[in-house]
Write an enzyme that holds these catalytic residues in place. Structure first.
Site, PDB file in Angstrom:
ATOM      1  N   SER A   9       0.848  -1.193   0.000  1.00  0.00           N
ATOM      2  CA  SER A   9       0.000   0.000   0.000  1.00  0.00           C
ATOM      3  C   SER A   9       0.882   1.241   0.000  1.00  0.00           C
ATOM      4  O   SER A   9       1.723   1.414   0.896  1.00  0.00           O
ATOM      5  CB  SER A   9      -0.893   0.017   1.245  1.00  0.00           C
ATOM      6  N   HIS A  34      -1.645  -1.495  -3.964  1.00  0.00           N
ATOM      7  CA  HIS A  34      -2.877  -1.221  -3.221  1.00  0.00           C
ATOM      8  C   HIS A  34      -3.006   0.290  -2.999  1.00  0.00           C
ATOM      9  O   HIS A  34      -2.093   0.933  -2.486  1.00  0.00           O
ATOM     10  CB  HIS A  34      -2.797  -1.967  -1.881  1.00  0.00           C
ATOM     11  N   ASP A  36      -5.203   3.207  -1.209  1.00  0.00           N
ATOM     12  CA  ASP A  36      -6.152   3.463  -0.128  1.00  0.00           C
ATOM     13  C   ASP A  36      -6.802   4.826  -0.316  1.00  0.00           C
ATOM     14  O   ASP A  36      -6.207   5.862   0.005  1.00  0.00           O
ATOM     15  CB  ASP A  36      -5.430   3.391   1.223  1.00  0.00           C
ATOM     16  N   MET A  38      -9.452   7.489   0.760  1.00  0.00           N
ATOM     17  CA  MET A  38     -10.218   7.862   1.964  1.00  0.00           C
ATOM     18  C   MET A  38     -10.836   9.244   1.782  1.00  0.00           C
ATOM     19  O   MET A  38     -10.195  10.146   1.219  1.00  0.00           O
ATOM     20  CB  MET A  38      -9.291   7.886   3.178  1.00  0.00           C
ATOM     21  N   HIS A  67      -8.879   0.352  -3.055  1.00  0.00           N
ATOM     22  CA  HIS A  67      -9.672   0.125  -1.840  1.00  0.00           C
ATOM     23  C   HIS A  67     -10.389   1.430  -1.501  1.00  0.00           C
ATOM     24  O   HIS A  67      -9.769   2.373  -1.013  1.00  0.00           O
ATOM     25  CB  HIS A  67      -8.705  -0.311  -0.716  1.00  0.00           C
ATOM     26  N   MET A  69     -12.439   3.580   0.682  1.00  0.00           N
ATOM     27  CA  MET A  69     -12.961   3.811   2.028  1.00  0.00           C
ATOM     28  C   MET A  69     -13.716   5.134   1.985  1.00  0.00           C
ATOM     29  O   MET A  69     -13.296   6.144   2.551  1.00  0.00           O
ATOM     30  CB  MET A  69     -11.803   3.832   3.043  1.00  0.00           C
ATOM     31  N   MET A 138     -10.658  -6.566   6.840  1.00  0.00           N
ATOM     32  CA  MET A 138      -9.872  -5.530   7.515  1.00  0.00           C
ATOM     33  C   MET A 138      -9.393  -6.068   8.859  1.00  0.00           C
ATOM     34  O   MET A 138     -10.203  -6.501   9.681  1.00  0.00           O
ATOM     35  CB  MET A 138     -10.710  -4.267   7.744  1.00  0.00           C
ATOM     36  N   GLY A 146      -0.110   1.745   9.865  1.00  0.00           N
ATOM     37  CA  GLY A 146       0.708   1.589  11.057  1.00  0.00           C
ATOM     38  C   GLY A 146      -0.017   1.151  12.320  1.00  0.00           C
ATOM     39  O   GLY A 146       0.516   1.288  13.417  1.00  0.00           O
ATOM     40  N   ASP A 176      -5.908  -6.871   5.241  1.00  0.00           N
ATOM     41  CA  ASP A 176      -5.365  -5.505   5.179  1.00  0.00           C
ATOM     42  C   ASP A 176      -5.309  -4.899   6.573  1.00  0.00           C
ATOM     43  O   ASP A 176      -6.340  -4.715   7.222  1.00  0.00           O
ATOM     44  CB  ASP A 176      -6.285  -4.678   4.260  1.00  0.00           C
ATOM     45  N   GLY A 178      -1.868  -4.047   9.573  1.00  0.00           N
ATOM     46  CA  GLY A 178      -0.965  -4.659  10.536  1.00  0.00           C
ATOM     47  C   GLY A 178      -0.246  -5.897  10.028  1.00  0.00           C
ATOM     48  O   GLY A 178       0.189  -6.739  10.820  1.00  0.00           O
ATOM     49  N   GLY A 198       1.475  -1.825   4.212  1.00  0.00           N
ATOM     50  CA  GLY A 198       1.894  -0.433   4.023  1.00  0.00           C
ATOM     51  C   GLY A 198       3.148  -0.127   4.817  1.00  0.00           C
ATOM     52  O   GLY A 198       4.252  -0.077   4.281  1.00  0.00           O
ATOM     53  N   SER A 199       2.975   0.040   6.127  1.00  0.00           N
ATOM     54  CA  SER A 199       4.110   0.487   6.950  1.00  0.00           C
ATOM     55  C   SER A 199       5.226  -0.557   7.007  1.00  0.00           C
ATOM     56  O   SER A 199       6.399  -0.193   7.112  1.00  0.00           O
ATOM     57  CB  SER A 199       3.641   0.853   8.356  1.00  0.00           C
TER      58      SER A 199
END
Ligand code: DX5
Ligand code: ZN
Length: 219
Positions: A9, A34, A36, A38, A67, A69, A138, A146, A176, A178, A198-199
């Site tokens: 991501s 990916h 995100d 938002m 994705h 959101m 999720m 993060g 998706d 953690g 992501g992180s």
């Protein structure tokens, strides 16, 4: 177990150098990117929309996994399709007419995914799974990168895998939130095929190595 599909991501990438992040993923063994999206309504955060995805589309041949959101996703399906999305995932919680949304995404020539938040039961998906290309579980509350993996997601993935094997075996399970070297093997073992990260990728000193580590999660 099958080798997982990795979907880094760009949410955790340096937004001042998004093109470099896309190019990095493009030369990695990750198969998807990916995105995100938002809107500050469905989730508390705001990221980017169609123009950013469209501007970066020429820099990678990887699958663009979008994705959404956002509230009222049906208003934007065609615009994201035109911007270069290959797969459009909407939230169950944001859709009043989920089946109609599925038809809209398919009519736009794209793959259809449905996402559920950590507190939404997988049983809600029974009647849409036959039409879905992907279900996204999720494993954090959507809105931010993060965050810590919520363990109940593993049980949800197991239950979903049983439903999918019965109703639509070609539907992919994506997880998706953690995802890292510790949680990725657990998610794959539970039945996830696509890992969003992501992180873990962009916070790593060597993002390509991080992607490589996630790829071995099934072994
Ligand atoms: C969260 C997003 C995720 C996010 C994951 O709302 O949907 O895709 O980028 O970030 P990490 O991998 O850091 O949990
Ligand atoms: Zn996401």
């Amino acid at each position: 177990m099958q080798t997982p599909i990795i979907a880094p991501s760009v949410l955790s990438a340096d937004f001042s150098c998004l093109r470099q992040a896309v190019e990095l993923i493009d030369r990695s063994p990750a198969q998807w990117i990916h995105w995100d999206v938002m809107d500050g309504h469905f989730v508390p955060n705001i990221t980017f929309g169609m123009p950013v995805i469209k501007a970066l589309r020429p820099f990678s041949d990887k699958k663009f996994d979008v994705h959404l959101m956002i509230e009222n996703p049906g208003r934007y399906v065609e615009a994201f399709a035109r911007a270069g999305a290959d797969l459009i995932t909407v939230h169950y919680e944001a859709a009043t007419h989920l089946h109609r949304l599925m038809q809209q995404v398919k009519k736009a020539g794209k793959q259809f995914g449905v996402a559920i938040n950590p507190a939404t039961p997988v049983a809600c998906l029974e009647d849409i799974i036959p039409y879905a290309d992907l279900v996204l579980i999720m494993s954090v509350n959507p809105g931010f990168g993060g965050q810590e993996f919520i363990p109940v997601a593993l049980e949800k993935i197991r239950r979903l895998k049983t439903m999918i094997d019965l109703l639509n075996p070609s539907c992919l399970i994506e997880v998706d939130g953690g995802i890292n070297d510790q949680t990725a093997p657990l998610a794959v073992e539970a039945g996830a095929r696509v890992l969003v990260a992501g992180s873990y990728v962009f916070g790593h000193s060597d993002p390509l190595q991080a992607i490589q580590t996630l790829l071995t999660a099934g072994q």
